[in-house]
Write an enzyme that holds these catalytic residues in place. Structure first.
Site, PDB file in Angstrom:
ATOM      1  N   CYS A   1     -17.389  -6.681  -2.934  1.00 31.07           N
ATOM      2  CA  CYS A   1     -17.821  -7.212  -1.626  1.00 31.07           C
ATOM      3  C   CYS A   1     -17.846  -8.731  -1.706  1.00 31.07           C
ATOM      4  CB  CYS A   1     -19.210  -6.713  -1.267  1.00 31.07           C
ATOM      5  SG  CYS A   1     -19.382  -4.947  -1.181  1.00 31.07           S
TER       6      CYS A   1
ATOM      7  N   GLN B   1      -4.969   6.256   4.168  1.00 31.82           N
ATOM      8  CA  GLN B   1      -5.692   5.039   4.535  1.00 31.82           C
ATOM      9  C   GLN B   1      -7.194   5.211   4.298  1.00 31.82           C
ATOM     10  OE1 GLN B   1      -4.594   2.159   5.567  1.00 31.82           O
ATOM     11  NE2 GLN B   1      -2.438   2.571   6.013  1.00 31.82           N
TER      12      GLN B   1
ATOM     13  N   TYR C   1       9.103   0.723   4.789  1.00 29.41           N
ATOM     14  CA  TYR C   1       7.869   0.819   3.991  1.00 29.41           C
ATOM     15  C   TYR C   1       6.918   1.824   4.639  1.00 29.41           C
ATOM     16  CZ  TYR C   1       9.652  -3.834   2.648  1.00 29.41           C
ATOM     17  OH  TYR C   1      10.424  -4.899   2.288  1.00 29.41           O
TER      18      TYR C   1
ATOM     19  N   GLU D   1      10.936   4.721   2.427  1.00 24.35           N
ATOM     20  CA  GLU D   1       9.815   4.477   1.506  1.00 24.35           C
ATOM     21  C   GLU D   1      10.312   4.715   0.074  1.00 24.35           C
ATOM     22  OE1 GLU D   1       6.385   3.775   1.271  1.00 24.35           O
ATOM     23  OE2 GLU D   1       6.653   4.383  -0.820  1.00 24.35           O
TER      24      GLU D   1
ATOM     25  N   ASP E   1       6.033  -2.627   7.313  1.00 21.85           N
ATOM     26  CA  ASP E   1       4.639  -2.654   6.833  1.00 21.85           C
ATOM     27  C   ASP E   1       4.676  -2.782   5.309  1.00 21.85           C
ATOM     28  OD1 ASP E   1       1.923  -2.380   6.398  1.00 21.85           O
ATOM     29  OD2 ASP E   1       1.827  -0.269   6.957  1.00 21.85           O
TER      30      ASP E   1
ATOM     31  N   CYS F   1      -0.460  -6.967   5.311  1.00 18.17           N
ATOM     32  CA  CYS F   1      -1.768  -7.006   4.640  1.00 18.17           C
ATOM     33  C   CYS F   1      -1.936  -8.317   3.884  1.00 18.17           C
ATOM     34  CB  CYS F   1      -1.919  -5.815   3.694  1.00 18.17           C
ATOM     35  SG  CYS F   1      -0.628  -5.707   2.456  1.00 18.17           S
TER      36      CYS F   1
END
Ligand code: SAH
Length: 457
Positions: free
Chosen positions: A87, A289, A318, A339, A387, A414
């Site tokens: 975190c 996910q 992807y 993929e 992605d 990401c």
């Protein structure tokens, strides 16, 4: 060239003011232009730091005392989790975290992407930014003769015993703790990593939030799982939501969590969950996910940006287990997913079947090889969705996009830095980035997702 003198020495105590945050959440202070990175420092704050490392162009320091506090600083709900649980942004209010991530996206698009007149929308965050992860993989060890399980200390293999993660769903915390207690009561030996002895290596739990189905996986070094039947009985008694109890064997000396052999001890081989209307079968080893609630927000945006009418052929590069492909297939004429991981493509095909979607096809291979080959054979697409992993798209793929000229590209990212780099390449190749939507999929961590809409000029 004149060599600049470094204004600080190791072990100096100095007072600084933080100006910025790095992409990994460290505070940046400058002493005569020399940057010092300090974990925990926040922009606008004044603090005393101790210099811990001095490199040529930049140094590191430790936060000793905060002299003037940022309005975004909050007390850490869990010190332990802050240090060990990933975190990194826990000391920043959620409002502050969202602002930080949105700024990161804006900054890299300008600095690295040199992109102008595009709209970066306000980031989409969660209503409750805690307890969102639907999966835990917790290492098991021994301390003073007791079975313990929790986090690894950073850069070490020492386990810190923990019962409550602030990122995991309550159902997941509950499951891990229950299995830990049951294993301990039954005298199942914890794994000793150093000696490569003992039995129980990891406890894994996964929860389908939309279906309420729980999966428990116990990973052992040995083929034998002592007291197997009692273990199963007690898990069922204690965890009424459990639908699947799985035993995975990993006898190797490795950091990889799961081994090749998986036996269902009780119940089903898979649990189910939904993202939007699409149902996913999730087995112990398949990718899914970890924050489906925000994944849906991200993919709804991707779908909106694709502006499908039902006539388009779409490439999803992807594609993983086909999450985005199946979303798109509901609105497109045809979707081709690519993929690199063969098992993921098997899952993608199974998921298409499970949802009676028959206009999606999937191929195993590198996107930067498969898609250029398709193009050479005379195939094309109206919309291309990518992605990619953190390193971004391969240049060969970007070049093929530029040659193929799909009307629209939707880029799900990401890593804002590689997104910015790739958008620049597309911009130079005849595309225009119109808008970017950042989405917070991983509150309390430094990770940030974004989706971009790119059109042919
Ligand atoms: N869109 C998917 C997965 C995205 S993660 C989802 O939402 O679930 C990125 C994926 O790219 C991973 O599944 C990874 O295995 C895959 N990948 C990595 N390098 C690749 C390459 N060169 N070609 C094709 N796929 C690749």
């Amino acid at each position: 060239m004149m060599s600049k003198t470094i204004p600080v020495k190791k072990n100096d105590y100095i007072d600084v003011e933080f100006e910025d945050l790095t992409h990994d959440g460290a505070g940046v202070a400058k002493v005569d232009g020399y940057p010092i990175f300090v974990q925990g420092g926040l922009p606008g704050e004044k603090a005393t730091i101790k210099v811990t490392k001095v490199n040529k162009g930049y140094g590191f320091g430790r936060l000793m005392e905060i002299l003037a506090r940022s309005t975004f600083r909050v007390d850490c709900p869990a010190e332990e989790a802050h240090k060990y649980g990933g975190c990194q942004l826990q000391h920043i209010s959620y409002e502050g975290q969202l602002k930080y991530k949105e700024n990161q996206v804006k900054q890299v698009l300008t600095r690295i992407g040199k992109l102008e007149d595009l709209v970066v929308h306000p980031i989409l965050g969660m209503d409750n930014p805690w307890h969102y992860r639907n999966k835990a993989q917790v290492p098991v060890g021994e301390k003073d003769g007791q079975l313990i399980a929790g986090f690894f200390k950073p850069r070490s293999h020492e386990i810190v015993d923990t019962n409550e993660s602030l990122l995991h769903l309550h159902e997941i915390n509950e499951a891990v703790q229950a299995v830990k207690e049951i294993a301990s009561d039954l005298g199942i030996q914890p794994y000793n990593e150093e000696k490569h002895k003992g039995v129980l290596r990891h406890i894994m739990a996964r929860y389908g939030r939309q279906t309420g189905e729980l999966m428990v996986v116990v990973v052992t070094r040995t083929n034998e799982l002592p007291n197997k039947n009692q273990l199963v009985e007690k898990i069922i008694a204690k965890l009424p939501k459990v639908k699947s109890i799985v035993h995975n064997i990993n006898s190797k000396k490795t950091n990889v969590i799961m081994g090749d052999q998986t036996n269902v001890l009780w119940g089903s081989e898979v649990i189910y969950d939904y993202i939007g209307d699409i149902k996913f079968a999730i087995s112990a080893r398949s990718f899914y996910q970890v924050n489906p609630e925000q994944t849906r927000v991200l993919y709804d945006k991707a779908l909106e940006y694709a502006e499908l009418t039902g006539e388009e052929s779409v490439i999803d590069a992807y594609c993983g287990i086909g999450t985005i492909s199946l979303f798109l297939a509901q609105k497109a004429k045809k979707v081709f997913g690519v993929e690199i991981v063969p098992e993921a493509i098997e899952d993608a095909k199974r998921n298409a079947e499970l949802n009676s979607i028959n206009n999606a096809e999937f191929a195993v291979g590198e996107a930067e090889k498969v898609i250029p080959a398709w193009y050479e054979e005379g195939n094309s697409a109206d919309v291309l969705v990518v992605d990619p992993p953190r390193k971004g798209c391969d240049e060969a793929l970007l070049q093929t996009i530029i040659d193929m000229k799909p009307k629209k590209v939707v880029y799900v990212s990401c890593n804002p830095a590689t997104l910015a780099r790739d958008l620049r390449i597309l911009e130079d190749g005849g595309y225009k980035t119109v808008e970017v939507q950042p989405v917070d999929m991983f509150p309390q961590t430094t990770h940030c997702e974004a989706v971009a809409k790119i059109v042919l000029k």
